[in-house]
Write a protein that holds these residues in place. Structure first.
Motif, short mmCIF file in Angstrom:
data_model
loop_
_atom_site.label_atom_id
_atom_site.label_comp_id
_atom_site.label_asym_id
_atom_site.label_seq_id
_atom_site.Cartn_x
_atom_site.Cartn_y
_atom_site.Cartn_z
N LYS A 1 45.83 -5.70 -41.79
CA LYS A 1 46.93 -6.31 -41.50
C LYS A 1 48.07 -6.56 -42.65
O LYS A 1 49.05 -6.57 -42.52
CB LYS A 1 46.62 -7.71 -41.02
CG LYS A 1 45.86 -7.83 -39.49
CD LYS A 1 45.62 -9.02 -39.05
CE LYS A 1 44.86 -9.03 -37.90
NZ LYS A 1 43.87 -10.35 -37.67
N LEU A 2 47.56 -6.86 -43.77
CA LEU A 2 48.21 -6.76 -45.09
C LEU A 2 49.07 -5.32 -45.37
O LEU A 2 50.04 -5.43 -45.47
CB LEU A 2 47.41 -6.98 -46.09
CG LEU A 2 48.14 -7.40 -47.48
CD1 LEU A 2 48.79 -8.61 -47.61
CD2 LEU A 2 47.19 -7.43 -48.61
N MET A 3 48.20 -4.37 -44.99
CA MET A 3 49.05 -3.00 -45.28
C MET A 3 50.02 -2.83 -44.35
O MET A 3 51.27 -2.45 -44.63
CB MET A 3 48.10 -2.20 -45.17
CG MET A 3 46.74 -2.01 -45.90
SD MET A 3 47.23 -1.64 -47.81
CE MET A 3 46.05 -2.37 -48.71
N ARG B 1 52.22 -4.97 -43.02
CA ARG B 1 53.21 -5.66 -43.68
C ARG B 1 53.74 -5.01 -44.75
O ARG B 1 54.81 -4.85 -44.82
CB ARG B 1 52.67 -7.30 -43.98
CG ARG B 1 52.40 -8.10 -42.66
CD ARG B 1 53.87 -8.22 -41.71
NE ARG B 1 53.04 -8.60 -40.36
CZ ARG B 1 53.70 -8.04 -39.22
NH1 ARG B 1 54.45 -7.17 -39.28
NH2 ARG B 1 53.16 -8.62 -38.18
#
Ligand SMILES: Nc1ncnc2c1ncn2[C@@H]1O[C@H](COP(=O)(O)OP(=O)(O)OP(=O)(O)O)[C@@H](O)[C@H]1O
Ligand SMILES: [Mg+2]
Lengths: 266, 329
Positions: free
Chosen positions: B116-118, B120
């Protein structure tokens, strides 16, 4: 906008990461409560001898103690926040992974530290504070405005706290080891933040100096804003000025470090 | 390769480290290490290239320069026409990196959180993110691992997790620094199959370093060998045999024990009863040699063993070390 969501995600990650350390959190709550009790009785004895020390009455001194215990982990007064991970990553070369990401290093680490601070506040800080409010007479405001101002000053305190520790962590690019820096952070943090004694109670020139240093933004300012001992706008200005100056210094050091200094390891 | 196909371009690239060492009380000695010493090569879009060399050869240093986290001390380096160290962030959206010994994943949190970080970080459009995630989860067999905290993953699972993390944003090139280090046979096979598919199906350019020559044999048509920061060989894997003067082995079973067979340029390297081992240059024809031996000796059975690429490379490294030693003394 897009990057705002990125840093929110990073902050949420910081929050959840610390939330996984349940045992450490419970131990922290216990320690801060016990420490608070000891400190309260010490302060009460001291204020008996010297009433109105630092301009506080006894209830204010007690409030100051419990606020300190609440903010101790939240603001990583003696270190142990994002800077600890950052130092380790610089030392081992893991920082390489952070550097090739399309994200700003300082914002990235600040977001993570804010998430951590929020968790430490809710998970670890609130309980000792409520315990104190329940069993000791405290000088807490009943109006909404001082509490609102208190929230703002806490936010600024968290930024200043991060900015100091970020600077310290970057030094590991040159020193290759965080031991000395960590010790320096711990001693300066505990002493200059007013963890031992409110900065208002420091005498003479020493008092003038410690109240002007950035550490004063951490516990002293929020305490004085909450208890109405200082004008909120002045406190905000003091904190914001240090925040901007320290973040700018961090940014400068970061660009020198990543350009000149080398990432460790294969 | 045509000029417009060139994706990675190095021209006399150097990296010199200055190391300061404590030699006594308050005494420090400055020394320079030439980690990469005038390396030039070009990689075309869609190539899959192996980058090998002994420990300390300069492989990781080269990869760090390609990602932009290290600035070359000299020479010219371009990836997709961009100077990586100057425009690291812009380039980051177009490259994927996996450092086998490090992880980009959030250690204490479930694998999915890192993805999920990637999402964003690389500003991947939602639909494309979901599509890529589904594909990678299936190909890399990550389905059951998404909710597991990364620190609980085995090395092989973590490596697959890291590879997926590097590919969610559809990079044009993937750099892998020892992607199979420490993996068991099955995990290695999974990673290799995946990389082959990535390269052939999606046309992703791949540059990979490894100490496992099977990675190279199974994946790369082109290999570059560096040692002490210098390029020793750049070409097809097969060509290494010629450069390395490798030898094949002919094992013959004779009717009875006989003195060592004489059939130059082959030479007997081992005799065990009626069985003899002969080494001969890999470039020589085995058929001619066998015919000659069969004409003069009572031959019962035979087999030919191909040279071991590992041995070839080991020999190459050793010769290089020898030369370096002689240069010093
Ligand atoms: N940060 C650094 N400071 C000083 N010297 C370094 C640094 N990083 C690498 N080196 C030196 O540069 C040379 C090449 O190192 P590099 O990590 O690129 O090798 P490598 O080919 O990746 O080796 P390995 O197979 O062991 O991973 C080595 O001699 C190493 O000691
Ligand atoms: Mg390496």
């Amino acid at each position: 906008m897009g990057s705002g969501r990125l840093y929110l995600t990073v902050a949420a990650g910081g929050f959840r990461r610390y939330a996984t350390y349940r045992l450490a959190t419970a131990a922290g709550v216990f320690t801060n409560t016990v420490f608070g009790v000891i400190l309260v009785y010490t302060y009460l004895a001291l204020w008996d001898e010297k009433p109105h020390l630092g301009g506080y009455d006894q209830a204010q001194a007690v409030t100051y103690v419990w606020l300190g215990q609440c903010l101790y982990a939240t603001l990583a007064i003696q270190g142990g926040g994002a800077e600890k991970d950052l130092m380790e990553r610089i030392r081992t070369g893991e920082i390489a992974v952070d550097l090739y990401r399309p994200a700003d290093l300082q914002l990235w680490w600040m977001a993570g530290d804010m998430g951590r601070a929020l968790f430490q506040m809710l998970g670890r800080g609130v309980v000792p504070f409520l315990f104190g409010a329940l069993f000791f007479p405290m000088a807490l405001p009943t109006a909404v405005t001082p509490w609102a101002a208190f929230v703002i000053t806490l936010l600024l305190a968290a930024v200043v706290s991060f900015a100091i520790r970020y600077l310290a962590a970057l030094s590991v690019f040159w020193l290759m080891d965080g031991m000395g820096v960590n010790q320096a952070l711990m001693i300066t943090g505990i002493f200059f933040s007013g963890m031992v004694l409110p900065l208002n109670a420091f005498p003479g020139v020493l008092g003038e100096i410690v109240r002007a240093l950035p550490w004063a933004a951490q516990i002293q300012m929020p305490a004085d804003v909450l208890m109405g001992e200082t004008a909120p706008l002045g406190a905000f200005a003091f904190q914001a000025a240090w925040a901007v100056a320290l973040l700018a210094a961090g940014r400068l050091l970061q660009s020198v470090a990543t350009r000149r200094v080398v990432v460790q390891g294969g | 390769m045509r000029d417009e196909d060139v994706f990675i371009e190095l021209d006399g690239v150097e990296k010199v480290f200055e190391v300061r060492r404590k030699t006594g009380f308050m005494k420090r000695e400055r020394r320079t290490v030439r980690a990469v010493d005038s390396i030039s090569f070009r990689v075309a879009r869609g190539e899959m290239v192996g980058y090998i060399g002994p420990n300390g050869a300069g492989k990781s240093t080269t990869i760090k320069m390609l990602t932009g986290i290290l600035t070359p001390s000299g020479g010219r380096l371009r990836v997709a026409g961009i100077d990586p160290s100057r425009e690291r962030t812009r380039l980051a959206h177009r490259i994927g990196v996996v450092f086998g010994q490090r992880t980009t994943l959030w250690w204490d949190l479930p694998l999915i959180d890192s993805y999920k970080l990637m999402h964003r970080m690389y500003r991947i459009p939602d639909a494309r993110y979901r599509e890529n995630l589904d594909r990678l989860v299936e190909l890399l067999d990550l389905g059951d691992l998404l909710d597991v905290p990364v620190r609980q993953l085995s090395l092989g699972q973590r490596m697959r997790g890291d590879i997926a993390a590097a590919l969610l944003h559809d990079p044009e090139v993937l750099y892998l620094d020892e992607p199979t280090i420490g993996l068991d046979v099955i995990s290695k096979a999974k990673v290799r199959d995946f990389l082959r598919e990535l390269n052939t199906e999606r046309g992703t350019t791949v540059l990979l370093t490894t100490h496992d020559l099977q990675d190279i044999e199974q994946l790369c048509s082109r290999v570059m060998v560096i040692d002490h920061g210098r390029m020793m060989y750049d070409g097809p894997l097969a060509g290494l045999h010629e450069v390395g003067e490798s030898e094949r082995t002919l094992v013959v079973d004779l009717e009875r024990e006989l003195p060592p067979i004489e059939a130059p340029p082959a030479r007997v390297v081992k005799v065990e009863g009626p069985r003899q081992w002969l080494a001969f240059p890999a470039a020589e024809s085995a058929a001619v040699l066998v015919a000659r031996i069969a004409a003069e000796y009572p031959l019962v059975d035979l087999s030919v063993r191909e040279p071991d690429i590992e041995a070839v490379i080991a020999k190459m490294y050793a010769e290089q070390a020898d030369r370096a030693e002689r240069a010093i003394s």
